[in-house]
Design a protein around this motif. Structure first.
Motif, PDB file in Angstrom:
ATOM      1  N   LEU A 304       0.831  -1.204   0.000  1.00  0.00           N
ATOM      2  CA  LEU A 304       0.000   0.000   0.000  1.00  0.00           C
ATOM      3  C   LEU A 304       0.865   1.254   0.000  1.00  0.00           C
ATOM      4  N   SER A 305       1.918   1.231   0.792  1.00  0.00           N
ATOM      5  CA  SER A 305       2.833   2.373   0.828  1.00  0.00           C
ATOM      6  C   SER A 305       3.445   2.610  -0.549  1.00  0.00           C
ATOM      7  N   TYR A 306       3.786   1.527  -1.228  1.00  0.00           N
ATOM      8  CA  TYR A 306       4.360   1.625  -2.582  1.00  0.00           C
ATOM      9  C   TYR A 306       3.357   2.262  -3.545  1.00  0.00           C
ATOM     10  N   ILE A 307       2.079   1.851  -3.443  1.00  0.00           N
ATOM     11  CA  ILE A 307       1.029   2.391  -4.330  1.00  0.00           C
ATOM     12  C   ILE A 307       0.838   3.883  -4.097  1.00  0.00           C
ATOM     13  N   ILE A 308       0.804   4.280  -2.824  1.00  0.00           N
ATOM     14  CA  ILE A 308       0.603   5.695  -2.490  1.00  0.00           C
ATOM     15  C   ILE A 308       1.806   6.528  -2.928  1.00  0.00           C
ATOM     16  N   ASN A 309       3.001   6.026  -2.635  1.00  0.00           N
ATOM     17  CA  ASN A 309       4.225   6.774  -2.966  1.00  0.00           C
ATOM     18  C   ASN A 309       4.426   6.926  -4.467  1.00  0.00           C
ATOM     19  N   ASN A 310       4.232   5.814  -5.198  1.00  0.00           N
ATOM     20  CA  ASN A 310       4.525   5.817  -6.631  1.00  0.00           C
ATOM     21  C   ASN A 310       3.317   6.144  -7.505  1.00  0.00           C
ATOM     22  N   GLY A 311       2.110   5.833  -7.015  1.00  0.00           N
ATOM     23  CA  GLY A 311       0.918   6.119  -7.799  1.00  0.00           C
ATOM     24  C   GLY A 311       0.375   7.507  -7.557  1.00  0.00           C
ATOM     25  N   CYS A 312       0.565   8.027  -6.320  1.00  0.00           N
ATOM     26  CA  CYS A 312       0.023   9.352  -5.972  1.00  0.00           C
ATOM     27  C   CYS A 312       1.106  10.377  -5.661  1.00  0.00           C
ATOM     28  N   ASN A 313       2.365   9.929  -5.642  1.00  0.00           N
ATOM     29  CA  ASN A 313       3.502  10.812  -5.322  1.00  0.00           C
ATOM     30  C   ASN A 313       3.341  11.506  -3.981  1.00  0.00           C
ATOM     31  N   GLU A 314       2.846  10.786  -2.995  1.00  0.00           N
ATOM     32  CA  GLU A 314       2.646  11.314  -1.650  1.00  0.00           C
ATOM     33  C   GLU A 314       3.048  10.234  -0.636  1.00  0.00           C
ATOM     34  N   ASN A 315       3.292  10.669   0.611  1.00  0.00           N
ATOM     35  CA  ASN A 315       3.407   9.673   1.659  1.00  0.00           C
ATOM     36  C   ASN A 315       2.022   9.454   2.271  1.00  0.00           C
ATOM     37  N   PHE A 316       1.899   8.491   3.150  1.00  0.00           N
ATOM     38  CA  PHE A 316       0.600   8.119   3.701  1.00  0.00           C
ATOM     39  C   PHE A 316      -0.076   9.308   4.398  1.00  0.00           C
ATOM     40  N   TYR A 317       0.686  10.043   5.190  1.00  0.00           N
ATOM     41  CA  TYR A 317       0.153  11.185   5.942  1.00  0.00           C
ATOM     42  C   TYR A 317      -0.432  12.234   5.002  1.00  0.00           C
ATOM     43  N   GLN A 318       0.294  12.574   3.944  1.00  0.00           N
ATOM     44  CA  GLN A 318      -0.179  13.565   2.966  1.00  0.00           C
ATOM     45  C   GLN A 318      -1.414  13.063   2.230  1.00  0.00           C
ATOM     46  N   PHE A 319      -1.390  11.793   1.851  1.00  0.00           N
ATOM     47  CA  PHE A 319      -2.488  11.194   1.095  1.00  0.00           C
ATOM     48  C   PHE A 319      -3.803  11.248   1.877  1.00  0.00           C
ATOM     49  N   ILE A 320      -3.762  10.797   3.125  1.00  0.00           N
ATOM     50  CA  ILE A 320      -4.982  10.749   3.946  1.00  0.00           C
ATOM     51  C   ILE A 320      -5.483  12.140   4.270  1.00  0.00           C
ATOM     52  N   ASN A 321      -4.597  13.031   4.638  1.00  0.00           N
ATOM     53  CA  ASN A 321      -5.034  14.374   5.026  1.00  0.00           C
ATOM     54  C   ASN A 321      -5.504  15.214   3.835  1.00  0.00           C
ATOM     55  N   ARG A 322      -5.049  14.867   2.633  1.00  0.00           N
ATOM     56  CA  ARG A 322      -5.587  15.535   1.446  1.00  0.00           C
ATOM     57  C   ARG A 322      -7.070  15.184   1.281  1.00  0.00           C
ATOM     58  N   TYR A 323      -7.411  13.920   1.490  1.00  0.00           N
ATOM     59  CA  TYR A 323      -8.816  13.507   1.429  1.00  0.00           C
ATOM     60  C   TYR A 323      -9.630  14.175   2.534  1.00  0.00           C
ATOM     61  N   ARG A 324      -9.049  14.310   3.689  1.00  0.00           N
ATOM     62  CA  ARG A 324      -9.760  14.952   4.802  1.00  0.00           C
ATOM     63  C   ARG A 324     -10.063  16.419   4.483  1.00  0.00           C
ATOM     64  N   ILE A 325      -9.092  17.094   3.887  1.00  0.00           N
ATOM     65  CA  ILE A 325      -9.298  18.504   3.532  1.00  0.00           C
ATOM     66  C   ILE A 325     -10.372  18.635   2.454  1.00  0.00           C
ATOM     67  N   GLU A 326     -10.361  17.739   1.464  1.00  0.00           N
ATOM     68  CA  GLU A 326     -11.392  17.777   0.414  1.00  0.00           C
ATOM     69  C   GLU A 326     -12.776  17.562   1.022  1.00  0.00           C
ATOM     70  N   GLU A 327     -12.859  16.649   1.998  1.00  0.00           N
ATOM     71  CA  GLU A 327     -14.150  16.406   2.676  1.00  0.00           C
ATOM     72  C   GLU A 327     -14.555  17.623   3.494  1.00  0.00           C
ATOM     73  N   ALA A 328     -13.574  18.264   4.126  1.00  0.00           N
ATOM     74  CA  ALA A 328     -13.855  19.467   4.915  1.00  0.00           C
ATOM     75  C   ALA A 328     -14.378  20.589   4.014  1.00  0.00           C
ATOM     76  N   LYS A 329     -13.812  20.737   2.830  1.00  0.00           N
ATOM     77  CA  LYS A 329     -14.254  21.768   1.881  1.00  0.00           C
ATOM     78  C   LYS A 329     -15.716  21.534   1.481  1.00  0.00           C
ATOM     79  N   LYS A 330     -16.068  20.272   1.257  1.00  0.00           N
ATOM     80  CA  LYS A 330     -17.456  19.945   0.903  1.00  0.00           C
ATOM     81  C   LYS A 330     -18.403  20.295   2.040  1.00  0.00           C
ATOM     82  N   MET A 331     -17.979  19.994   3.279  1.00  0.00           N
ATOM     83  CA  MET A 331     -18.840  20.262   4.435  1.00  0.00           C
ATOM     84  C   MET A 331     -18.995  21.758   4.682  1.00  0.00           C
ATOM     85  N   ILE A 332     -17.927  22.521   4.451  1.00  0.00           N
ATOM     86  CA  ILE A 332     -18.004  23.980   4.633  1.00  0.00           C
ATOM     87  C   ILE A 332     -18.983  24.581   3.630  1.00  0.00           C
TER      88      ILE A 332
END
Length: 380
Positions: A304-332
């Motif tokens: 999974l780490s390999y997929i996130i790093n190489n498929g999304c060019n992010e580490n796990f922390y960045q990947f998850i928190n990007r989704y959280r921010i997108e969800e926060a934008k929708k809720m706002i």
């Protein structure tokens, strides 16, 4: 006044050592034993200083010399307490004994001195030589503390860097407070060096009291954070093995990293990952880790780490928190969520820290949450 200030430092220090040994948070007992031993060493140093300042012991006694051994072990004990915070399951190695070898030698010499009559320096030359020896010893002690503090700081920094690889919320386990403790230790050591160089404590009562109050403030700081510290994120043997592989892989140069799957397989697994993120929204879990998400995809955390790093060019922390921010934008932007404050939305999408939420939001959108909200729904 000097005795009173020293007592105010020694008393809370002993109490803190007792509370840490009592293990009120039920965290790893080995970590508590090391950190409690460090605080106990600080108490013994202060207690020895208090004995020398009072008239309880009119002349230097063997107890002062034996308590002085604490000066030789406080730095390595502090380093090992940090090392066990970072790696609670760290095993004792043979070479670790060498950190306490000098203190052991001094202890043996002191025990021998109890059996052999040692003449006290009588001449002025003898007394001057003794003063020089004590000064040199104190300088070496200060540099020892500085060296171990730097080692401890590096351990924490490496630990924090690796957290980005497998956890999405680091607020309670990033040991930032322990970094500040290292800084406090360095400040105190700086005061000691200043005192040794200019004899300020001997010639200036204000400096001595000021230094003691700094020690007291540092003890209260350590007390607050050490007693609220949660259990450091624990890994099973398999998880630890996978994380070690991920750490080694991330430390490797770009061209030398091992390819775990073909490009087509990577695209397919990335698509599957995005589907899970969009449909199941696992990022809403505050405690989401690389291992939890990997179990939902039925793959190893390493893969999974390999997929996130190489498929999304992010580490796990960045990947998850990007989704959280997108969800926060929708809720706002959602009128049905107007009853929630920005902090309420942060909690809803998986953040547990206002600072981290604001910082991450700003980094991704170039706006603070408040600015984003005003741009969407300007005040009437």
């Amino acid at each position: 006044m000097e005795q009173l200030v020293s007592s105010l430092v020694a008393g809370p220090t002993l109490l803190l050592a007792f509370l840490i040994f009592a293990n009120l948070n039920k965290v790893k007992s080995r970590v508590n034993r090391w950190f409690g031993s460090f605080i106990l060493c600080v108490f013994l140093i202060q207690f020895n200083d208090l004995l020398e300042k009072t008239e309880f012991l009119r002349t230097r006694m063997p107890i002062n010399d034996f308590l002085g051994i604490t000066d030789l072990i406080v730095a390595p004990v502090f380093y090992f307490s940090v090392a066990h915070f970072v790696k609670p399951d760290r095993k004792w190695r043979v070479r670790d004994n060498f950190h306490f070898a000098f203190a052991f030698i001094i202890l043996v010499l002191l025990l021998i001195s109890l059996l052999i009559e040692v003449k006290q320096p009588l001449t002025d030359t003898d007394k001057k030589n003794a003063v020089v020896f004590i000064t040199v010893f104190n300088v070496i002690f200060c540099f020892q503390v500085i060296s171990y503090s730097i080692m401890a700081y590096r351990e924490i920094t490496a630990y924090q860097k690796n957290l980005f690889l497998y956890t999405s919320n680091m607020g309670a386990i990033n040991l930032e407070w322990l970094k500040q403790v290292v800084v406090c230790v360095l400040i105190i050591t700086g005061l000691w060096l200043t005192d040794i160089s200019f004899k300020l404590a001997k010639n200036n009562v204000f400096f001595d009291n000021f230094a003691s109050l700094i020690y007291l403030g540092a003890i209260f700081f350590i007390a607050y954070f050490s007693l609220k510290q949660k259990e450091v994120f624990q890994l099973s043997k398999q998880e630890k093995k996978e994380i070690d592989s991920i750490i080694i892989e991330n430390a490797s140069l770009e061209g030398t990293r091992k390819k775990l799957m073909s490009d087509d397989e990577l695209k397919e697994m990335k698509f599957k990952l995005i589907q899970v993120m969009d449909n199941k929204k696992p990022f809403l879990d505050v405690e989401l880790s690389l291992f939890k998400l990997a179990s939902q995809l039925d793959i190893s955390s390493h893969l999974l780490s390999y997929i996130i790093n190489n498929g999304c060019n992010e580490n796990f922390y960045q990947f998850i928190n990007r989704y959280r921010i997108e969800e926060a934008k929708k809720m706002i932007q959602d009128p049905n969520m107007e009853h929630l404050s920005l902090m309420g939305i942060a909690f809803e999408v998986g953040f547990n820290s206002k600072t981290v939420f604001n910082t991450t939001f700003k980094k991704i959108t170039n706006q603070t949450p408040s600015e984003f909200k005003k741009a969407i729904r300007p005040p009437e």
